[in-house]
Design a protein around this motif. Sequence first.
Motif, PDB file in Angstrom:
ATOM      1  N   ILE A 128      38.448  56.873  33.309  1.00 28.75           N
ATOM      2  CA  ILE A 128      38.838  55.830  33.198  1.00 28.75           C
ATOM      3  C   ILE A 128      38.032  54.660  34.019  1.00 28.75           C
ATOM      4  CG2 ILE A 128      40.823  54.469  34.122  1.00 28.75           C
ATOM      5  CD1 ILE A 128      42.442  56.987  34.066  1.00 28.75           C
ATOM      6  N   ILE A 129      37.845  53.414  33.146  1.00 26.36           N
ATOM      7  CA  ILE A 129      37.100  52.517  33.913  1.00 26.36           C
ATOM      8  C   ILE A 129      37.863  51.104  34.167  1.00 26.36           C
ATOM      9  CG2 ILE A 129      35.271  50.930  33.286  1.00 26.36           C
ATOM     10  CD1 ILE A 129      34.080  52.730  31.296  1.00 26.36           C
ATOM     11  N   HIS A 130      37.843  50.671  35.202  1.00 24.21           N
ATOM     12  CA  HIS A 130      38.866  49.631  35.730  1.00 24.21           C
ATOM     13  C   HIS A 130      38.839  48.458  35.096  1.00 24.21           C
ATOM     14  CE1 HIS A 130      40.964  46.663  38.249  1.00 24.21           C
ATOM     15  NE2 HIS A 130      41.565  47.572  38.813  1.00 24.21           N
ATOM     16  N   ARG A 131      37.417  47.938  35.106  1.00 20.97           N
ATOM     17  CA  ARG A 131      36.858  46.655  34.296  1.00 20.97           C
ATOM     18  C   ARG A 131      37.363  45.362  34.745  1.00 20.97           C
ATOM     19  NH1 ARG A 131      37.527  46.759  28.155  1.00 20.97           N
ATOM     20  NH2 ARG A 131      39.655  46.899  28.252  1.00 20.97           N
ATOM     21  N   ASP A 132      38.237  45.479  35.834  1.00 20.29           N
ATOM     22  CA  ASP A 132      38.378  44.177  36.510  1.00 20.29           C
ATOM     23  C   ASP A 132      38.438  44.138  38.163  1.00 20.29           C
ATOM     24  OD1 ASP A 132      39.028  41.372  36.662  1.00 20.29           O
ATOM     25  OD2 ASP A 132      41.018  41.635  36.231  1.00 20.29           O
ATOM     26  N   ILE A 133      37.538  44.831  38.845  1.00 19.28           N
ATOM     27  CA  ILE A 133      37.343  45.124  40.161  1.00 19.28           C
ATOM     28  C   ILE A 133      37.120  43.583  40.728  1.00 19.28           C
ATOM     29  CG2 ILE A 133      36.016  45.818  41.999  1.00 19.28           C
ATOM     30  CD1 ILE A 133      37.908  47.913  40.965  1.00 19.28           C
ATOM     31  N   LYS A 134      38.044  43.017  41.363  1.00 22.39           N
ATOM     32  CA  LYS A 134      37.691  41.688  42.092  1.00 22.39           C
ATOM     33  C   LYS A 134      38.719  41.793  43.412  1.00 22.39           C
ATOM     34  CE  LYS A 134      41.260  39.602  39.097  1.00 22.39           C
ATOM     35  NZ  LYS A 134      41.791  38.581  38.018  1.00 22.39           N
ATOM     36  N   PRO A 135      38.284  40.528  44.206  1.00 19.96           N
ATOM     37  CA  PRO A 135      39.040  40.631  45.494  1.00 19.96           C
ATOM     38  C   PRO A 135      40.637  40.616  45.372  1.00 19.96           C
ATOM     39  CG  PRO A 135      37.268  39.033  45.578  1.00 19.96           C
ATOM     40  CD  PRO A 135      37.487  39.497  44.147  1.00 19.96           C
ATOM     41  N   SER A 136      41.041  40.016  44.601  1.00 22.20           N
ATOM     42  CA  SER A 136      42.565  39.843  44.443  1.00 22.20           C
ATOM     43  C   SER A 136      43.283  41.208  43.887  1.00 22.20           C
ATOM     44  CB  SER A 136      42.889  38.662  43.414  1.00 22.20           C
ATOM     45  OG  SER A 136      42.567  38.718  42.134  1.00 22.20           O
ATOM     46  N   ASN A 137      42.182  42.233  43.316  1.00 23.55           N
ATOM     47  CA  ASN A 137      42.924  43.567  42.913  1.00 23.55           C
ATOM     48  C   ASN A 137      42.704  44.460  44.022  1.00 23.55           C
ATOM     49  OD1 ASN A 137      44.058  42.731  40.346  1.00 23.55           O
ATOM     50  ND2 ASN A 137      42.127  43.141  39.330  1.00 23.55           N
ATOM     51  N   ILE A 138      42.210  44.222  45.077  1.00 20.24           N
ATOM     52  CA  ILE A 138      42.095  45.063  46.147  1.00 20.24           C
ATOM     53  C   ILE A 138      42.912  44.654  47.369  1.00 20.24           C
ATOM     54  CG2 ILE A 138      40.281  46.036  47.890  1.00 20.24           C
ATOM     55  CD1 ILE A 138      39.600  46.472  44.925  1.00 20.24           C
ATOM     56  N   LEU A 139      43.795  45.598  47.869  1.00 13.72           N
ATOM     57  CA  LEU A 139      44.540  45.347  49.062  1.00 13.72           C
ATOM     58  C   LEU A 139      44.098  45.988  50.365  1.00 13.72           C
ATOM     59  CD1 LEU A 139      48.109  45.553  47.119  1.00 13.72           C
ATOM     60  CD2 LEU A 139      46.816  43.727  47.477  1.00 13.72           C
ATOM     61  N   LEU A 140      44.217  45.671  51.491  1.00 13.82           N
ATOM     62  CA  LEU A 140      44.037  46.235  52.753  1.00 13.82           C
ATOM     63  C   LEU A 140      45.169  45.963  53.359  1.00 13.82           C
ATOM     64  CD1 LEU A 140      42.090  47.448  54.883  1.00 13.82           C
ATOM     65  CD2 LEU A 140      41.574  44.960  55.519  1.00 13.82           C
ATOM     66  N   SER A 141      45.835  47.163  53.749  1.00 18.94           N
ATOM     67  CA  SER A 141      47.083  46.990  54.474  1.00 18.94           C
ATOM     68  C   SER A 141      46.793  47.191  55.959  1.00 18.94           C
ATOM     69  CB  SER A 141      47.945  48.461  54.288  1.00 18.94           C
ATOM     70  OG  SER A 141      47.161  49.430  54.709  1.00 18.94           O
TER      71      SER A 141
END
Length: 494
Positions: free
Chosen positions: A127-140
């Motif tokens: 599975i390839i994500h294809r949209d790795i960008k800052p708004s798709n990464i969360l830091l708790s």
Amino acid sequence: MAEHAEYIGAYKIVQKIGEGGMAYIFKAIQPSLRRSVVIKKLKDPNREIIKRFKKEALLSASFHHENLVAIYDFIYSNRNYYLVMEHVDGEDLQTIIEHLAPISANIAMLIALGIARGLEYTHTRNIIHRDIKPSNILLSYDGNVKIIDFGIARDDLSTRLTLTGMIVGTPAYMSPEQANGDALTAQSDLFSLGVLLYEMVTGLKPFDGNNQSEVLNKIVRGKYLAPERINPAIPRKLRRIIKKCLQHSPARRYQSATELINDLERALPWQIRNRRKKILSRFLNQLNKTAPTSTQTIILDFIRHSSRTKWHLARIFIGLLILSTFYFFPGYLSRIHLGALEIKTDPAQYRLVLDDKRHLMKAGSRIQIDNILRGEHRLMLQNLKTYQWFHIFFSVAPGQKTSIALPAFENIGRAELRIFSSPSAATVSLNDSVIGQTPLKIDSLLTGLYRLHLEQNGFKPITRQIEVKPGQRQQLYFVLLPTAASPVKGHSTQ
């Protein structure tokens, strides 16, 4: 069922917390398990969008990994589609970059390590994500890194999901093959991760432009400014990692997320890796979303201010000079980097506020803060024993350490401040620290600028910036109005 409904299925809606191009985002409670969840409601669905939404649900529901957001439920009710997922108490990487970039190398690598581990898990499942960008990464706030939004992910057996008139992916974070519309591999996600690493440690995107075509053209040509030209503090090992991720040819990049993970782990001291959650949690708690700052802002401000001249021809000449320097002489940007601040004072414990965004607890007669962007800054120190504040502006030169020797607090000028409100018993805060309720008298207040805030249940809060001068006796009167009314400015008598 409207998006303001009290319940969606068995989930009680708490509030709407966001809205994207395809969906409304809600925070909700699952009463049966007493846990918070996030619900995405698809808006204006058509066949392709519904297909993409269902695909995200099916793909993500099969994931069981600490670096991927868990999917709990998929609901179709009253002709609406809903996706129920794990609630992450934290911030997205886009917000973090906007407010805290450039981020230190170790923090950036810890975040990248969490992303790479999540990608390792999905890539082994084709599975390839294809949209790795800052708004798709969360830091708790408890230090976890999570990848979200597999709505345009693709596996080897699926058909290509595209939307008419819409690029699949985000241009500034696309790989060259994605920008060309070629077939994607795991190396495409790793290229996007390299873009994130670059942006975290510099505050700038490696491929940027005034429009989508310009950005894609730069990606296809594969030309970008070396990150150490912007931030020379980037360690050599991290520079090599970024360079390998951003190789134009997929064959020259990391061949798997596992290879990238190994290099990141070798670049990070084991003491930091073992305490990664605690370190990331402490880092995120520095965030103050009211005061964004970035290297990008400094560059744009420099260009804007440098072009304001009296004569039109001079304006054109300077603009061309700056643009030619920006694009053809990367050495110019090497002057836009980081410095440090050293504070010498008495050995009491202080709350330190830098540019309204960093809230640190420091103790000792010597305090040093590294990785400060060049230019003007505002520093505020609060003595945690006397709750007195000291305020100063200072400048940071690139590559140098600025030293400030503060006098002992007892030798700093003081003033008297009295605050009244109608009705009384309003809570008063100075620079975000609660100091009491009205009527309030503050003796021996240190001179400087203060952010004064009054609030009381049922009334509109009032916020003012005030200046306190040595020996001044100042009285402030405020009228608090009910929340339905407009605020009235206070007036002062001196």
